[in-house]
Design an enzyme around this catalytic site. Structure first.
Site, PDB file in Angstrom:
ATOM      1  N   ASP A   1      22.933 -41.092  -0.052  1.00 42.76           N
ATOM      2  CA  ASP A   1      23.149 -40.114  -1.506  1.00 42.76           C
ATOM      3  C   ASP A   1      24.273 -39.002  -1.218  1.00 42.76           C
ATOM      4  O   ASP A   1      24.405 -38.556  -2.272  1.00 42.76           O
ATOM      5  CB  ASP A   1      21.815 -39.446  -1.957  1.00 42.76           C
ATOM      6  CG  ASP A   1      20.626 -40.553  -2.396  1.00 42.76           C
ATOM      7  OD1 ASP A   1      21.233 -41.581  -2.678  1.00 42.76           O
ATOM      8  OD2 ASP A   1      19.461 -40.247  -2.350  1.00 42.76           O
TER       9      ASP A   1
ATOM     10  N   CYS B   1      -2.752  -3.906   6.696  1.00 39.82           N
ATOM     11  CA  CYS B   1      -2.489  -4.284   8.430  1.00 39.82           C
ATOM     12  C   CYS B   1      -2.811  -3.214   9.176  1.00 39.82           C
ATOM     13  O   CYS B   1      -2.739  -1.898   8.991  1.00 39.82           O
ATOM     14  CB  CYS B   1      -0.923  -4.491   8.248  1.00 39.82           C
ATOM     15  SG  CYS B   1       0.298  -3.089   7.982  1.00 39.82           S
TER      16      CYS B   1
ATOM     17  N   ALA C   1      13.917 -45.876  -5.791  1.00 39.75           N
ATOM     18  CA  ALA C   1      15.452 -46.233  -5.860  1.00 39.75           C
ATOM     19  C   ALA C   1      15.835 -47.397  -6.837  1.00 39.75           C
ATOM     20  O   ALA C   1      15.140 -48.607  -6.691  1.00 39.75           O
ATOM     21  CB  ALA C   1      16.289 -45.925  -4.713  1.00 39.75           C
TER      22      ALA C   1
ATOM     23  N   SER D   1      19.290 -43.419  -6.270  1.00 36.62           N
ATOM     24  CA  SER D   1      18.052 -43.079  -6.145  1.00 36.62           C
ATOM     25  C   SER D   1      17.894 -41.559  -7.131  1.00 36.62           C
ATOM     26  O   SER D   1      17.011 -41.337  -7.644  1.00 36.62           O
ATOM     27  CB  SER D   1      17.471 -43.012  -4.940  1.00 36.62           C
ATOM     28  OG  SER D   1      18.212 -41.990  -4.390  1.00 36.62           O
TER      29      SER D   1
ATOM     30  N   THR E   1      18.871 -40.522   3.833  1.00 38.52           N
ATOM     31  CA  THR E   1      18.980 -39.890   2.435  1.00 38.52           C
ATOM     32  C   THR E   1      20.452 -39.350   2.388  1.00 38.52           C
ATOM     33  O   THR E   1      21.307 -39.483   1.347  1.00 38.52           O
ATOM     34  CB  THR E   1      18.017 -39.019   2.145  1.00 38.52           C
ATOM     35  OG1 THR E   1      16.704 -39.756   1.995  1.00 38.52           O
ATOM     36  CG2 THR E   1      18.138 -38.205   0.788  1.00 38.52           C
TER      37      THR E   1
ATOM     38  N   GLU F   1       0.721  -1.212   0.102  1.00 42.55           N
ATOM     39  CA  GLU F   1      -0.065  -0.035  -0.010  1.00 42.55           C
ATOM     40  C   GLU F   1       0.865   1.308  -0.046  1.00 42.55           C
ATOM     41  O   GLU F   1       0.584   2.042  -0.856  1.00 42.55           O
ATOM     42  CB  GLU F   1      -1.081   0.043   1.047  1.00 42.55           C
ATOM     43  CG  GLU F   1      -1.927  -1.137   1.133  1.00 42.55           C
ATOM     44  CD  GLU F   1      -1.532  -2.475   1.896  1.00 42.55           C
ATOM     45  OE1 GLU F   1      -0.224  -2.484   1.709  1.00 42.55           O
ATOM     46  OE2 GLU F   1      -2.346  -3.159   2.362  1.00 42.55           O
TER      47      GLU F   1
ATOM     48  N   TRP G   1      19.066 -40.632  -9.810  1.00 49.59           N
ATOM     49  CA  TRP G   1      19.054 -40.440 -11.474  1.00 49.59           C
ATOM     50  C   TRP G   1      17.575 -41.226 -11.822  1.00 49.59           C
ATOM     51  O   TRP G   1      17.878 -41.469 -12.941  1.00 49.59           O
ATOM     52  CB  TRP G   1      20.376 -41.157 -11.740  1.00 49.59           C
ATOM     53  CG  TRP G   1      21.405 -40.685 -11.259  1.00 49.59           C
ATOM     54  CD1 TRP G   1      22.343 -41.228 -10.526  1.00 49.59           C
ATOM     55  CD2 TRP G   1      21.886 -39.189 -11.229  1.00 49.59           C
ATOM     56  NE1 TRP G   1      23.294 -40.519  -9.829  1.00 49.59           N
ATOM     57  CE2 TRP G   1      23.028 -39.076 -10.621  1.00 49.59           C
ATOM     58  CE3 TRP G   1      21.380 -38.234 -11.921  1.00 49.59           C
ATOM     59  CZ2 TRP G   1      23.731 -37.896 -10.088  1.00 49.59           C
ATOM     60  CZ3 TRP G   1      22.253 -36.801 -11.965  1.00 49.59           C
ATOM     61  CH2 TRP G   1      23.293 -36.912 -10.934  1.00 49.59           C
TER      62      TRP G   1
ATOM     63  N   ARG H   1      13.032 -26.015  -5.030  1.00 49.99           N
ATOM     64  CA  ARG H   1      14.035 -25.637  -4.040  1.00 49.99           C
ATOM     65  C   ARG H   1      14.417 -24.088  -3.836  1.00 49.99           C
ATOM     66  O   ARG H   1      14.306 -23.524  -2.710  1.00 49.99           O
ATOM     67  CB  ARG H   1      15.301 -26.442  -4.220  1.00 49.99           C
ATOM     68  CG  ARG H   1      15.209 -27.977  -4.006  1.00 49.99           C
ATOM     69  CD  ARG H   1      16.541 -28.478  -4.170  1.00 49.99           C
ATOM     70  NE  ARG H   1      16.546 -29.958  -4.059  1.00 49.99           N
ATOM     71  CZ  ARG H   1      17.542 -30.703  -4.209  1.00 49.99           C
ATOM     72  NH1 ARG H   1      18.707 -30.174  -4.786  1.00 49.99           N
ATOM     73  NH2 ARG H   1      17.485 -32.032  -4.161  1.00 49.99           N
TER      74      ARG H   1
ATOM     75  N   ALA I   1      18.281 -50.562  -7.315  1.00 52.08           N
ATOM     76  CA  ALA I   1      18.736 -51.656  -6.469  1.00 52.08           C
ATOM     77  C   ALA I   1      20.167 -51.217  -5.698  1.00 52.08           C
ATOM     78  O   ALA I   1      20.733 -51.315  -4.850  1.00 52.08           O
ATOM     79  CB  ALA I   1      18.862 -53.238  -6.996  1.00 52.08           C
TER      80      ALA I   1
HETATM   81  C1  AOF Z   1      -0.138  -5.289   4.411  1.00 51.20           C
HETATM   82  N1  AOF Z   1       0.440  -5.251   3.324  1.00 51.20           N
HETATM   83  O1  AOF Z   1       2.183  -5.781   1.700  1.00 51.20           O
HETATM   84  C2  AOF Z   1       2.119  -7.040   3.590  1.00 51.20           C
HETATM   85  C3  AOF Z   1       1.346  -6.995   4.815  1.00 51.20           C
HETATM   86  O2  AOF Z   1       6.798  -6.158  10.320  1.00 51.20           O
HETATM   87  P1  AOF Z   1       5.951  -5.394   9.137  1.00 51.20           P
HETATM   88  O3  AOF Z   1       5.474  -4.112   9.476  1.00 51.20           O
HETATM   89  O4  AOF Z   1       6.414  -5.734   7.832  1.00 51.20           O
HETATM   90  O5  AOF Z   1       4.440  -6.202   9.212  1.00 51.20           O
HETATM   91  C4  AOF Z   1       4.501  -7.599   9.057  1.00 51.20           C
HETATM   92  C5  AOF Z   1       2.812  -8.096   9.025  1.00 51.20           C
HETATM   93  O6  AOF Z   1       2.106  -7.173   7.962  1.00 51.20           O
HETATM   94  C6  AOF Z   1       2.633  -9.694   8.336  1.00 51.20           C
HETATM   95  O7  AOF Z   1       2.963 -10.326   9.557  1.00 51.20           O
HETATM   96  C7  AOF Z   1       1.362  -9.450   7.920  1.00 51.20           C
HETATM   97  O8  AOF Z   1       0.364  -9.560   8.858  1.00 51.20           O
HETATM   98  C8  AOF Z   1       0.976  -8.127   7.112  1.00 51.20           C
HETATM   99  N2  AOF Z   1       1.720  -8.011   5.729  1.00 51.20           N
HETATM  100  N3  AOF Z   1       0.302  -6.145   5.294  1.00 51.20           N
HETATM  101  O9  AOF Z   1      -0.909  -4.437   4.743  1.00 51.20           O
HETATM  102  C9  AOF Z   1       1.593  -5.832   3.024  1.00 51.20           C
HETATM  103  N4  AOF Z   1       3.075  -7.559   3.423  1.00 51.20           N
HETATM  104 ZN    ZN Z   2       0.902  -3.222   5.829  1.00 52.31          ZN
END
Ligand code: AOF
Ligand code: ZN
Length: 327
Positions: A207, A79, A169, A175, A203, A56, A177, A191, A171
């Site tokens: 491996d 938030c 895997a 595994s 593992t 925002e 490949w 990943r 024998a």
């Molecule tokens: C929003 N807009 O783009 C995101 C939100 O420690 P801060 O200030 O970065 O807050 C992290 C918290 O904000 C995160 O745990 C989640 O609840 C919220 N994320 N909120 O309005 C955003 N990334």
């Molecule tokens: Zn926010």
């Protein structure tokens, strides 16, 4: 404003959030925001990196004074303030900028926010619209964040590679490949997209894998469940390419909750089969990704010499799959 109009702009906010790599904001969620007046987009933005401004304020900074009277489309509830927060509250910032209407997909699952952001905006005089048809998209966008916030543990993906006759895997134990190079590249990309990768001691001993993304992106945190097994400090999993956490003799649930506390939102469980079975029996698997190589491994000592289907055909029969091919 019509529902179709709101849906169109909210879908665009989702597209913005999806362009951000999931590891860039982790353990924070990916969020997209668009400010709209009538049919005109005033500004758009996203949360780009952990600890950096949220979606925002990034968008408001572009809009400047044109934000007043606009509708804000956000993929997640803006938030509210809470202790320990790294950035200012987006609900307060939007209200102060004169946003008159907020359309969002889902509440913030963070219990420290959970509706308080929308309540603040409503009190400040903004009209609030929630489009529940986007709830599933909001969860899919931030699997790890939702899982950690609602269950205190990461989203668990079980990954396995099998031959057609169900052998994990050869024998000889080679595994790694069973599948070909495109499938292996897909695993490296997985990943790079996920926070952590987890394997059992068996593992590591069989491996000696590095468990890195092989250049496909950032390396994941490596996690070994060693149990009582003694692992050589020279095993490749302990090399300098990424951090490695070793757990001994703890329940899977305890390990997952510890990972959740450390901010790990998504984890790929790569094996081996004993560990997969334990996760499944404990009901701790959220998603499975199963690679199937068109080989019949029981017919040979290793994957290289195993009979392979030529031009295999895959068809779907109810819940089952039929794979047909010639040897
Ligand atoms: C929003 N807009 O783009 C995101 C939100 O420690 P801060 O200030 O970065 O807050 C992290 C918290 O904000 C995160 O745990 C989640 O609840 C919220 N994320 N909120 O309005 C955003 N990334
Ligand atoms: Zn926010």
């Amino acid at each position: 404003m019509s529902r179709a109009h709101d849906r169109k702009f909210l879908a665009r906010a989702f597209a913005l959030a999806r362009r951000v790599h999931p590891r860039a904001t982790s353990p924070n969620p990916r969020v997209g925001c668009i400010l709209v007046k009538g049919d005109r987009v005033v500004a758009q933005g996203a949360h780009l990196a952990y600890g950096k401004p949220h979606a925002e304020p990034n968008t408001l900074a572009i809009a400047g004074l044109r934000a007043a009277g606009a509708t804000a489309y956000v993929t997640m509830e803006p938030c509210a303030p809470f202790p320990g927060k790294k950035t200012p509250s987006c609900a307060e910032t939007l209200a102060a900028a004169g946003i008159s209407r907020v359309v969002c997909a889902a509440l913030d699952p963070n219990p420290k926010v959970a509706g308080r952001g929308l309540a603040h905006l409503r009190r400040a005089g903004a009209k609030i619209v929630r489009l529940p048809e986007f709830q599933a998209a909001a969860e899919a966008l931030n699997r790890g964040f939702y899982s950690r916030m609602l269950r205190g543990r990461p989203w668990v993906i079980l990954k396995t590679a099998l031959s057609l006759d169900g052998k994990a895997a050869a024998a000889s134990g080679k595994s790694r490949w069973v599948t070909g190079k495109e499938a292996r590249s897909a695993v490296h990309r997985m990943r790079a997209d996920l926070d952590a990768i987890l394997v059992g001691a068996g593992t590591v001993l069989a491996d000696n894998p590095r468990l890195t993304s092989h250049g496909a992106g950032k390396n994941p945190l490596r996690v070994v469940l060693a149990g009582r097994r003694k692992l050589s400090p020279r095993a490749r999993i302990f090399d300098a390419s990424a951090p490695t956490l070793t757990y001994r003799k703890q329940s899977l649930s305890a390990v997952l909750h510890d990972l959740g506390r450390r901010g790990v939102g998504t984890v790929l469980v790569e094996g081996g089969p004993t560990l997969h079975a334990s996760f499944l029996r404990a009901g701790l698997v959220d998603e499975a990704r199963v690679f199937i190589a068109p080989k019949l491994l029981s017919g040979a000592r290793d994957a290289h010499t195993a009979p392979k289907l030529r031009t295999p055909r895959l068809s779907r029969l109810g819940d089952d799959w039929l794979i047909q091919g010639f040897l």
